[in-house]
Enzyme design. Sequence first.
Site, PDB file in Angstrom:
ATOM      1  N   ASP A   1       0.852  -1.191   0.000  1.00 27.10           N
ATOM      2  CA  ASP A   1       0.000   0.000   0.000  1.00 27.10           C
ATOM      3  C   ASP A   1       0.889   1.242   0.000  1.00 27.10           C
ATOM      4  O   ASP A   1       2.065   1.178   0.385  1.00 27.10           O
ATOM      5  CB  ASP A   1      -0.893  -0.031   1.260  1.00 27.10           C
ATOM      6  CG  ASP A   1      -2.154   0.797   1.114  1.00 27.10           C
ATOM      7  OD1 ASP A   1      -2.266   1.550   0.126  1.00 27.10           O
ATOM      8  OD2 ASP A   1      -3.029   0.700   1.996  1.00 27.10           O
ATOM      9  N   GLY A   2       0.325   2.355  -0.436  1.00 25.59           N
ATOM     10  CA  GLY A   2       1.026   3.639  -0.375  1.00 25.59           C
ATOM     11  C   GLY A   2       0.576   4.405   0.854  1.00 25.59           C
ATOM     12  O   GLY A   2      -0.150   3.883   1.701  1.00 25.59           O
TER      13      GLY A   2
ATOM     14  N   LYS B   1      -3.644   8.218   5.327  1.00 25.91           N
ATOM     15  CA  LYS B   1      -4.009   7.736   3.999  1.00 25.91           C
ATOM     16  C   LYS B   1      -5.362   8.314   3.579  1.00 25.91           C
ATOM     17  O   LYS B   1      -6.012   8.978   4.339  1.00 25.91           O
ATOM     18  CB  LYS B   1      -4.081   6.201   4.012  1.00 25.91           C
ATOM     19  CG  LYS B   1      -2.695   5.567   4.148  1.00 25.91           C
ATOM     20  CD  LYS B   1      -2.731   4.046   4.069  1.00 25.91           C
ATOM     21  CE  LYS B   1      -3.517   3.508   2.925  1.00 25.91           C
ATOM     22  NZ  LYS B   1      -3.075   3.953   1.584  1.00 25.91           N
TER      23      LYS B   1
ATOM     24  N   GLY C   1      -5.796   9.970   0.384  1.00 21.77           N
ATOM     25  CA  GLY C   1      -5.689  10.998  -0.655  1.00 21.77           C
ATOM     26  C   GLY C   1      -6.449  10.598  -1.913  1.00 21.77           C
ATOM     27  O   GLY C   1      -6.936  11.451  -2.656  1.00 21.77           O
ATOM     28  N   GLY C   2      -6.588   9.296  -2.122  1.00 20.10           N
ATOM     29  CA  GLY C   2      -7.331   8.792  -3.285  1.00 20.10           C
ATOM     30  C   GLY C   2      -8.718   8.317  -2.906  1.00 20.10           C
ATOM     31  O   GLY C   2      -9.402   7.673  -3.720  1.00 20.10           O
TER      32      GLY C   2
ATOM     33  N   GLU D   1      -8.827   0.105   1.759  1.00 18.39           N
ATOM     34  CA  GLU D   1      -7.398  -0.105   2.038  1.00 18.39           C
ATOM     35  C   GLU D   1      -7.211  -0.611   3.463  1.00 18.39           C
ATOM     36  O   GLU D   1      -6.421  -1.536   3.708  1.00 18.39           O
ATOM     37  CB  GLU D   1      -6.620   1.198   1.831  1.00 18.39           C
ATOM     38  CG  GLU D   1      -6.519   1.581   0.360  1.00 18.39           C
ATOM     39  CD  GLU D   1      -5.869   2.939   0.145  1.00 18.39           C
ATOM     40  OE1 GLU D   1      -5.162   3.082  -0.850  1.00 18.39           O
ATOM     41  OE2 GLU D   1      -6.082   3.847   0.964  1.00 18.39           O
TER      42      GLU D   1
ATOM     43  N   LYS E   1       7.222  11.785   1.743  1.00 16.76           N
ATOM     44  CA  LYS E   1       6.065  11.427   2.579  1.00 16.76           C
ATOM     45  C   LYS E   1       6.414  11.347   4.067  1.00 16.76           C
ATOM     46  O   LYS E   1       5.530  11.164   4.894  1.00 16.76           O
ATOM     47  CB  LYS E   1       5.493  10.064   2.125  1.00 16.76           C
ATOM     48  CG  LYS E   1       5.146   9.946   0.642  1.00 16.76           C
ATOM     49  CD  LYS E   1       3.890  10.677   0.308  1.00 16.76           C
ATOM     50  CE  LYS E   1       3.433  10.516  -1.125  1.00 16.76           C
ATOM     51  NZ  LYS E   1       2.733   9.307  -1.423  1.00 16.76           N
TER      52      LYS E   1
END
Length: 239
Positions: free
Chosen positions: A88-89, A101, A103-104, A110, A128
Amino acid sequence: MKLPREIIESRRRAVREALNYISDGMVVGLGSGTTMRLFVEELASYIKASRISISVVPSSYDIMIYALGLGLHIIDPMGLYEIDIAFDGADEVDAKLNLLKGGGAALTREKIIDSMSRKTIIIVDYTKLVDKLCTRKPLPVEVAPPALSYVSRRLKEIVECRDVKVRQGAGKVGPIVTDNGFFIIDLYPKNPIEPDDVERVSTKINMIPGVLENGLFPRKLVDTVIVGFPDRVEVLKAR
Ligand code: 5RP
């Protein structure tokens, strides 16, 4: 938004390091966002080159469509109890490896995928890294539409805010609607969140009726953070 080449290369370096955690037969959870798109590209090439069999569990329609386009085998999480490993980002990573988390706007799925996974590997570039979460980015909260005003008011009681905004869509009038049919409230705290306070704030927000999930991912959800720099990769262990 076009990212500087240096950032893309730093991310790609971290993504390639992350592939070392993959082995034949794994069921792999996928986060969402531009870093995860890079990961999916590299994963697809790796699967072809090493002739291994991997199935992926996507956390959004976006990453699912992207993975399908590259020929990956998709599994819906609904029929699974556990996932071998998730990648995951993140929008921000604090000094104790808590994450911000969403942002999308894929934060809920997630968090589900990351929680279902025996191991969660976070892939970020060096920009980040922050001391405290919400240093640069707001805290997203996914909310049921009828609870929009109520949740906005209650959030201000939990976190002292500079601003609270309903996230607006691009290519659509009005608020964005998530993959779950909910809205996103972006909360701009007056002060960044102390690392030792992340779990408490997250739990309090999730207790408000109408909140589906929020973008604080306490470090207990994370095993490893791989940070890409222009000239190297650093692997940070959360547990
Ligand atoms: C999506 C997320 C992403 O992981 C986060 O926004 C980072 O995205 P990117 O890799 O595009 O910077 O939480 O909900």
